[in-house]
Design a protein around this motif. Structure first.
Motif, PDB file in Angstrom:
ATOM      1  N   TYR B 237       0.842  -1.191   0.000  1.00 35.00           N
ATOM      2  CA  TYR B 237       0.000   0.000   0.000  1.00 35.00           C
ATOM      3  C   TYR B 237       0.875   1.238   0.000  1.00 35.00           C
ATOM      4  N   LEU B 239       1.039   5.338   0.688  1.00 39.29           N
ATOM      5  CA  LEU B 239       0.359   6.439   1.383  1.00 39.29           C
ATOM      6  C   LEU B 239       1.041   7.761   1.034  1.00 39.29           C
ATOM      7  N   LEU B 274      -3.270   4.130  -1.261  1.00 36.00           N
ATOM      8  CA  LEU B 274      -4.036   4.167  -0.020  1.00 36.00           C
ATOM      9  C   LEU B 274      -4.590   5.572   0.247  1.00 36.00           C
ATOM     10  N   LYS B 348      -8.894   2.581   5.998  1.00 37.18           N
ATOM     11  CA  LYS B 348      -8.622   2.570   4.559  1.00 37.18           C
ATOM     12  C   LYS B 348      -8.074   1.216   4.103  1.00 37.18           C
ATOM     13  N   ILE B 349      -7.197   0.642   4.913  1.00 35.76           N
ATOM     14  CA  ILE B 349      -6.640  -0.662   4.533  1.00 35.76           C
ATOM     15  C   ILE B 349      -7.745  -1.712   4.503  1.00 35.76           C
TER      16      ILE B 349
END
Lengths: 353, 353
Positions: B237, B239, B274, B348-349
């Motif tokens: 992911y 960010l 993400l 979010k994950i």
């Protein structure tokens, strides 16, 4: 020595006392302006002079700034130091949105007050856990013990375990030195040469701790270099490109910078500049590059700087003005990848000892 | 898989064969120009198309460039790979001064031929030990074993020992993964948030390997992210700040960049962005900053890029054009220093899984 948290608590108590006596609270600290920045020739460092300024809460505009300063002090003490957390200048700014009464116009305002708090406390903001992002790294025969964050407190590591070099961040810069076998420190302007020195085991050949400053040394790196020199008594050598910018990288490590003249712990007056000197370009037949307009302008500015009035520094500035060329550390690769070590570093350190 | 040294030897043998047959030696490889850079939608990566170019030693100008290319190939094999050394692009340039017949006009010339050699070999120059200086770092539950330099070959270290994060340099990027307990990778655009995640033990809470990309992820970092995804099967992911530049940092990690379209190993098509999404700015009430002229210009360029034709990416570009503001990761500090973890990251994950 008083801890930073203690100093912050003291400021708070002092202000409460003033208010109890029905005074407008005030804080007095050294003036940070060009007119009060001096080069102390005896100590060999840039520092603030005798002029003072007083921040007082006796009118509306001043009261706001005064409150903002205290908010930062309280934030540093309760949110950062007491909780074992760190944050960036930007984090601090956004955090102020929490409290509608504090509102900064922009990040410049909060940044400036962090610097003011440094001036009051006489320590770098890194000591109240407000930290920058610059990266610099270290390799050498030294075992450290972390004091923070709490997850790592008490853990020991050797600075020889990581061939890419260990990051000099908050945790490393504040770690205890527990076992040292190195007998000198060599700070190098660029990562490519730092890596060469690791690969060629200069740390063994010279028993040296190697530091990659990544250009101008970040503040954590300057703090750590000073600690290695003062706490462990290690001699420090600084290796840079042969150009005005390289000279200045060395000079800032040795004498500090005007912008941080209010923080004594960022200079290492005993450190020595190892070159490459302007005079080495011809001496070693190094490939050179003409000085640009910007380089020449920089040279003239440096000639007016009291830190460059001294013998070696003055002579090298004059030599640059004469030869009008510069050379990089990598220029030694003309003679093979290890020439900078065999032909230059070993000799130069002997000469300077 | 053939080693890079073997591939280099093969090129050498092939050229000797051509000369023995009385031909002008030649090398054919994919064309690296805008007209031959394509976005492979199926694979989700930027790559070179079918056009080829042939470098041939059949006239004086070409012969010189051909010789320079072979000199670089020989240098990489004998001076770097066989001796276990690394060097920078600049080092390589200065080293060429050794051989008067090779003389490059300037570093651009040698840099370009290093890229040509990458194209021929289809590997990043980092694999023949020509390495950059950018810094990026990593922290998480993974034990690695170094393969180079020789002084560290076989040594194992955990990526949890260093709270400032371990540098992702040549040694770490080429290390073997020997013991992994992490179950995902989170790459973060900036060091301040990376440090927050280390301090708040996000690596435990989410069992995640954390990577600080330090802005646009350096090539070593992109190589390592791909390896973590492909060799260990870990989801990745990314960010970033909520602005066009942050989106592009994520997109380059996922799909690669035009400038390195000739190297397949620098993209991780399975990685997921993400956020922070443009739509999150309003959703979370984040402090925002107006988009500058430069930001708006960047947005328009991105709208013409095939990598941004897709659903989520397209929608977020449109949202930025509509709201005309951006927000940084630190903006979550408005809700306290750990809000970015509690209020955003965890949720979010889950949503993206």
């Amino acid at each position: 020595m008083k801890s930073v948290a203690d100093k912050l608590a003291e400021i708070g108590r002092d202000i409460v006392e003033q208010i109890k006596k029905d005074n407008f609270p005030a804080i007095t600290f050294p003036l940070r302006s060009v007119s009060n920045i001096v080069f102390d020739e005896e100590e060999g460092v840039v520092k603030l002079g005798q002029k003072k300024v007083t921040r007082r809460a006796n009118n509306i505009k001043q009261a706001k700034v005064f409150a903002q300063l205290l908010w930062i002090a309280a934030f540093a003490k309760t949110e950062l130091l007491e909780k074992g957390r760190s944050c960036s200048l930007r984090d601090l700014y956004y955090n102020s949105f929490n409290d509608v009464k504090i509102k900064f116009e922009d990040q410049d305002e909060s940044d400036n007050l962090v610097v003011e708090l440094e001036t009051i406390l006489e320590v770098a903001r890194e000591h109240f856990n407000i930290i920058p992002e610059e990266k610099s790294s270290i390799f050498g025969d030294l075992v450290i013990e972390y004091t923070m964050p709490v997850t790592h407190r008490g853990q020991r590591v050797s600075l020889t375990t990581d061939p890419d070099g260990k990051n000099i961040g908050l945790s490393l810069a504040t770690a205890k030195f527990v076992d040292v076998n190195a007998s000198m420190v060599i700070a190098i302007e660029k990562g490519a040469i730092f890596r060469r020195f690791v690969e060629e085991q200069v740390y063994k050949k010279l028993n040296a701790i190697l530091i990659d400053t990544g250009g101008q040394a970040p503040r954590f790196t300057r703090m750590l270099i000073r600690r290695l020199n003062k706490e462990l008594g290690l001699p420090v050598y600084v290796l840079t490109d042969a150009d005005p910018w390289g000279m200045h990288i060395a000079r800032v490590i040795i004498s500090g910078s005007a912008i941080s003249a209010h923080i004594p712990e960022l200079a290492t007056p005993d450190a020595k500049w190892l070159g490459i000197y302007a005079t080495d370009i011809k001496k070693f037949g190094l490939p050179s590059i003409p000085l640009t307009q910007l380089d020449l302008h920089r040279l003239e500015t440096m000639k007016r700087d009291p830190r460059y009035e001294d013998g070696l520094w003055r002579n090298q500035l004059e030599e640059f003005s004469k030869i009008k060329v510069k050379a990089e550390l990598e220029a030694f690769s003309k003679y093979g990848l290890t020439a900078i070590i065999d032909k230059y570093l070993m000799k130069k350190i002997k000469e300077l000892k």
